[in-house]
Design an enzyme around this catalytic site. Sequence first.
Site, PDB file in Angstrom:
ATOM      1  N   HIS A 172      47.046   2.099  63.505  1.00 23.07           N
ATOM      2  CA  HIS A 172      46.440   1.525  62.298  1.00 23.07           C
ATOM      3  C   HIS A 172      46.057   2.675  61.362  1.00 23.07           C
ATOM      4  CE1 HIS A 172      45.230  -2.720  63.910  1.00 23.07           C
ATOM      5  NE2 HIS A 172      46.484  -2.400  64.199  1.00 23.07           N
ATOM      6  N   CYS A 189      39.703  -0.395  65.517  1.00 20.62           N
ATOM      7  CA  CYS A 189      39.335   0.672  64.589  1.00 20.62           C
ATOM      8  C   CYS A 189      37.821   0.839  64.531  1.00 20.62           C
ATOM      9  CB  CYS A 189      39.924   0.388  63.212  1.00 20.62           C
ATOM     10  SG  CYS A 189      41.736   0.458  63.226  1.00 20.62           S
ATOM     11  N   GLU A 224      43.306   3.451  59.921  1.00 19.11           N
ATOM     12  CA  GLU A 224      42.044   4.123  60.253  1.00 19.11           C
ATOM     13  C   GLU A 224      42.214   5.072  61.440  1.00 19.11           C
ATOM     14  OE1 GLU A 224      42.574   0.858  59.886  1.00 19.11           O
ATOM     15  OE2 GLU A 224      40.768  -0.208  59.242  1.00 19.11           O
ATOM     16  N   CYS A 275      39.394  -3.549  62.075  1.00 18.78           N
ATOM     17  CA  CYS A 275      39.529  -4.462  63.216  1.00 18.78           C
ATOM     18  C   CYS A 275      38.695  -3.907  64.368  1.00 18.78           C
ATOM     19  CB  CYS A 275      41.002  -4.587  63.609  1.00 18.78           C
ATOM     20  SG  CYS A 275      41.610  -3.199  64.614  1.00 18.78           S
TER      21      CYS A 275
END
Lengths: 155, 155
Positions: free
Chosen positions: B52, B85, B54, B82
């Site tokens: 992801h 993260c 992040e 999410c």
Amino acid sequence: MHEQFLQLAVGLANNSVNTGEGGPYGAVITKDGEIIAACTNKVTRRLDPTAHAEVMAIREACRKLNDFQLQACTLYTSCEPCPMCLGAIYWARLERVYFACSRQDAAAAGFDDSFIYDEIPLAPAERSIPMLRLNLDDACKPFELWHDKADKIPY
Amino acid sequence: MHEQFLQLAVGLANNSVNTGEGGPYGAVITKDGEIIAACTNKVTRRLDPTAHAEVMAIREACRKLNDFQLQACTLYTSCEPCPMCLGAIYWARLERVYFACSRQDAAAAGFDDSFIYDEIPLAPAERSIPMLRLNLDDACKPFELWHDKADKIPY
């Protein structure tokens, strides 16, 4: 069989501490009863706070299978997954998880797992790491572009 | 200033979709007002479900700072993190997070963020990916070894 793979994950965790490779965690991923990844925590060794044993095993298994998802795979981990690893498990779409220690055991050993679980239900702005929403005019533009993209790879 | 960095994260997310590099997400990490990482989602490109925006930015910032923690750093992300993260943010010990879209916006765009948040409070065995604890005699041995290790690197 499940106990055997989980015992292997715990053995990896013991080895990780004994060799000084990283934190006291190990994880194994299997598919059709075969081991496709067996990893330990590498946070300090790789200078990567996301390098938990479960994340390492998910990355390794994906490389092995040449895929970004792990349907029909099982994860065995020496400790209940922290929220980061829990999220990774869902994104990888693993089938099932077996674990040995609990998040409370991890907390007693000085790790933040339980603390992070307690932070999640708080309003984002009230967390110990404040998470603040700013209003931007085109905040959702990326999702609109994604929606309209004909040749995207969903994941 | 915060709006500017957040706008950059959203711009990265737009670019990620337009170039076909990955999902509609971007993240920027700053320290002392300087950008030290600017990344996009690479899940499908790198075959890594943990990639992801992040997580990519946290790993990149750690490489830049040669550290496994990011105290005094700020994360700007195009969407509310999410659970994966969010966990990574705590492990990296970031100072603060700014985000543009919400988890509900992500859900409306077809992403599982909100679903995973809803799974967390469930009993592990009751989740849609069942997480089952098995009793092993020496389950907590890794934590005992860790406790007794004189030259460990805490993280």
